[in-house]
Design a protein around this motif. Structure first.
Motif, PDB file in Angstrom:
ATOM      1  N   GLY A 157       0.793  -1.225   0.000  1.00 10.22           N
ATOM      2  CA  GLY A 157       0.000   0.000   0.000  1.00 10.22           C
ATOM      3  C   GLY A 157       0.823   1.270   0.000  1.00 10.22           C
ATOM      4  N   ILE A 158       2.097   1.194  -0.410  1.00  7.31           N
ATOM      5  CA  ILE A 158       2.948   2.380  -0.369  1.00  7.31           C
ATOM      6  C   ILE A 158       2.495   3.438  -1.373  1.00  7.31           C
ATOM      7  N   ILE A 159       2.140   3.026  -2.580  1.00  2.23           N
ATOM      8  CA  ILE A 159       1.663   3.996  -3.571  1.00  2.23           C
ATOM      9  C   ILE A 159       0.356   4.656  -3.109  1.00  2.23           C
ATOM     10  N   PRO A 160      -0.657   3.890  -2.667  1.00  2.51           N
ATOM     11  CA  PRO A 160      -1.873   4.548  -2.172  1.00  2.51           C
ATOM     12  C   PRO A 160      -1.610   5.471  -0.983  1.00  2.51           C
ATOM     13  N   PHE A 161      -0.720   5.048  -0.071  1.00  2.00           N
ATOM     14  CA  PHE A 161      -0.461   5.885   1.090  1.00  2.00           C
ATOM     15  C   PHE A 161       0.215   7.183   0.692  1.00  2.00           C
ATOM     16  N   GLU A 162       1.173   7.104  -0.239  1.00  3.26           N
ATOM     17  CA  GLU A 162       1.834   8.319  -0.699  1.00  3.26           C
ATOM     18  C   GLU A 162       0.851   9.214  -1.452  1.00  3.26           C
ATOM     19  N   ALA A 163      -0.063   8.601  -2.193  1.00  3.76           N
ATOM     20  CA  ALA A 163      -1.087   9.390  -2.886  1.00  3.76           C
ATOM     21  C   ALA A 163      -1.965  10.133  -1.878  1.00  3.76           C
ATOM     22  N   MET A 164      -2.343   9.461  -0.800  1.00  2.00           N
ATOM     23  CA  MET A 164      -3.138  10.116   0.239  1.00  2.00           C
ATOM     24  C   MET A 164      -2.353  11.222   0.922  1.00  2.00           C
ATOM     25  N   TYR A 166      -0.355  13.211  -0.342  1.00  2.00           N
ATOM     26  CA  TYR A 166      -0.337  14.405  -1.182  1.00  2.00           C
ATOM     27  C   TYR A 166      -1.745  14.848  -1.603  1.00  2.00           C
ATOM     28  N   GLY A 167      -2.755  14.319  -0.951  1.00  2.00           N
ATOM     29  CA  GLY A 167      -4.102  14.849  -1.135  1.00  2.00           C
ATOM     30  C   GLY A 167      -4.904  14.297  -2.284  1.00  2.00           C
ATOM     31  N   PHE A 168      -4.488  13.165  -2.875  1.00  2.00           N
ATOM     32  CA  PHE A 168      -5.232  12.591  -3.991  1.00  2.00           C
ATOM     33  C   PHE A 168      -6.322  11.642  -3.493  1.00  2.00           C
ATOM     34  N   PRO A 169      -7.507  11.704  -4.089  1.00  2.00           N
ATOM     35  CA  PRO A 169      -8.490  10.636  -3.849  1.00  2.00           C
ATOM     36  C   PRO A 169      -7.853   9.326  -4.297  1.00  2.00           C
ATOM     37  N   THR A 170      -7.963   8.289  -3.498  1.00  2.00           N
ATOM     38  CA  THR A 170      -7.184   7.083  -3.755  1.00  2.00           C
ATOM     39  C   THR A 170      -8.021   5.823  -3.620  1.00  2.00           C
ATOM     40  N   LYS A 171      -7.842   4.902  -4.571  1.00  2.00           N
ATOM     41  CA  LYS A 171      -8.474   3.588  -4.512  1.00  2.00           C
ATOM     42  C   LYS A 171      -7.390   2.530  -4.688  1.00  2.00           C
ATOM     43  N   ALA A 172      -7.475   1.453  -3.896  1.00  2.00           N
ATOM     44  CA  ALA A 172      -6.459   0.413  -3.966  1.00  2.00           C
ATOM     45  C   ALA A 172      -7.101  -0.959  -3.864  1.00  2.00           C
ATOM     46  N   ASN A 173      -6.477  -1.922  -4.528  1.00  2.00           N
ATOM     47  CA  ASN A 173      -6.953  -3.296  -4.493  1.00  2.00           C
ATOM     48  C   ASN A 173      -5.769  -4.226  -4.269  1.00  2.00           C
ATOM     49  N   GLU A 174      -5.976  -5.287  -3.484  1.00  2.00           N
ATOM     50  CA  GLU A 174      -4.939  -6.294  -3.280  1.00  2.00           C
ATOM     51  C   GLU A 174      -5.603  -7.601  -2.866  1.00  2.00           C
ATOM     52  N   LEU A 175      -5.294  -8.678  -3.583  1.00  7.42           N
ATOM     53  CA  LEU A 175      -5.899  -9.974  -3.299  1.00  7.42           C
ATOM     54  C   LEU A 175      -5.331 -10.616  -2.035  1.00  7.42           C
ATOM     55  N   ASN A 176      -4.060 -10.319  -1.730  1.00  9.65           N
ATOM     56  CA  ASN A 176      -3.450 -10.872  -0.524  1.00  9.65           C
ATOM     57  C   ASN A 176      -4.168 -10.304   0.700  1.00  9.65           C
ATOM     58  N   PRO A 177      -4.693 -11.153   1.591  1.00 12.52           N
ATOM     59  CA  PRO A 177      -5.497 -10.661   2.720  1.00 12.52           C
ATOM     60  C   PRO A 177      -4.708  -9.873   3.758  1.00 12.52           C
ATOM     61  N   VAL A 178      -3.398 -10.140   3.883  1.00  9.98           N
ATOM     62  CA  VAL A 178      -2.620  -9.448   4.917  1.00  9.98           C
ATOM     63  C   VAL A 178      -2.491  -7.954   4.627  1.00  9.98           C
ATOM     64  N   PRO A 179      -1.945  -7.551   3.467  1.00 11.64           N
ATOM     65  CA  PRO A 179      -1.882  -6.114   3.203  1.00 11.64           C
ATOM     66  C   PRO A 179      -3.259  -5.476   3.073  1.00 11.64           C
ATOM     67  N   SER A 180      -4.242  -6.239   2.612  1.00  6.75           N
ATOM     68  CA  SER A 180      -5.597  -5.692   2.520  1.00  6.75           C
ATOM     69  C   SER A 180      -6.115  -5.305   3.893  1.00  6.75           C
ATOM     70  N   LEU A 181      -5.886  -6.172   4.876  1.00  5.35           N
ATOM     71  CA  LEU A 181      -6.322  -5.892   6.244  1.00  5.35           C
ATOM     72  C   LEU A 181      -5.580  -4.691   6.817  1.00  5.35           C
ATOM     73  N   ILE A 182      -4.273  -4.626   6.571  1.00  7.35           N
ATOM     74  CA  ILE A 182      -3.480  -3.518   7.090  1.00  7.35           C
ATOM     75  C   ILE A 182      -3.965  -2.192   6.515  1.00  7.35           C
ATOM     76  N   ARG A 183      -4.229  -2.155   5.207  1.00  6.61           N
ATOM     77  CA  ARG A 183      -4.707  -0.913   4.603  1.00  6.61           C
ATOM     78  C   ARG A 183      -6.082  -0.543   5.124  1.00  6.61           C
ATOM     79  N   THR A 184      -6.900  -1.548   5.434  1.00 10.61           N
ATOM     80  CA  THR A 184      -8.217  -1.271   5.992  1.00 10.61           C
ATOM     81  C   THR A 184      -8.096  -0.590   7.355  1.00 10.61           C
ATOM     82  N   CYS A 185      -7.052  -0.962   8.098  1.00  9.26           N
ATOM     83  CA  CYS A 185      -6.855  -0.398   9.435  1.00  9.26           C
ATOM     84  C   CYS A 185      -6.260   1.005   9.405  1.00  9.26           C
ATOM     85  N   LEU A 186      -5.682   1.411   8.280  1.00 10.89           N
ATOM     86  CA  LEU A 186      -5.117   2.747   8.188  1.00 10.89           C
ATOM     87  C   LEU A 186      -6.218   3.790   8.221  1.00 10.89           C
TER      88      LEU A 186
END
Length: 203
Positions: A157-164, A166-186
């Protein structure tokens, strides 16, 4: 029906700038040096410490891809590097040359921050004024709205986090459940959050 779709596509495309900064000349040597520094233990993006990932990307490269893909036309190298938090705060010109000179010199036992004369960019975010000016330029070039950053294979989720950051509306997808869960918690209001304060919420 097909005419309507065609019209909508043409209208959508007309809102995008003819050229963005990533298509032009960029201070890649200085950013590559910062990427090398980023890969050292203890300096990389805090999200990389949360779990193993097989395709780690240096944060400066991710930050560059976001900013340069949205900024219209050519971008001044010094302006870009300052926006990326690369270089001493007091320096406004010849930042790339400064970084390259520091890279070629021995550190003499100093830490990287001491040797280069500025803190780890991963711990820094642009000021409100810098961000407002940048987003105003982007918004004007993209037909009055800030473009959404989409990362269909987001990994850590480094690209989505960096996008956020800098103020960009951001959408991210990842099939791996571990990073998906971590990004959900952000924090969902990642807009204008610094990296340190946001990642502390999940560490």
């Amino acid at each position: 029906m097909s005419e309507k779709v065609t019209d909508e596509t043409e209208n959508s495309e007309s809102k995008a700038p003819e050229k963005v900064a990533i298509e032009g000349k960029l201070p890649l040597t200085a950013i590559d040096i910062e990427s090398q520094k980023d890969m050292e233990s203890g300096r990389y993006h805090s999200l990389r410490s949360l779990h193993k990932w097989f395709a780690a990307r240096p944060t400066p490269a991710a930050r560059l891809s976001v900013l340069a893909s949205a900024y219209p036309g050519d971008i001044d190298p010094d302006y870009l590097l300052k926006l990326m938090q690369i270089g001493p705060k007091a320096m406004d010109t010849n930042i790339s040359e400064y970084v390259q000179k520091r890279f070629a010199e021995p550190s003499g036992g100093k830490t990287l921050d001491e040797h280069y004369g500025y803190p780890n960019p991963n711990t820094q975010s642009p000021t409100e004024s810098e961000l407002d000016d940048f987003l105003k330029t982007v918004k004007t070039a993209w037909g009055g709205s800030i473009p959404t950053v989409l990362d269909p294979t987001a990994g850590r989720g480094i690209i989505p986090f960096e996008a956020m950051r800098y103020g960009f509306p951001t959408k991210a997808n990842e099939l791996n459940p571990v990073p998906s869960l971590i990004r959900t918690c952000l924090p969902p209001d990642g807009y204008r959050h610094s990296l340190v304060s946001a990642t502390q919420l999940v560490s």
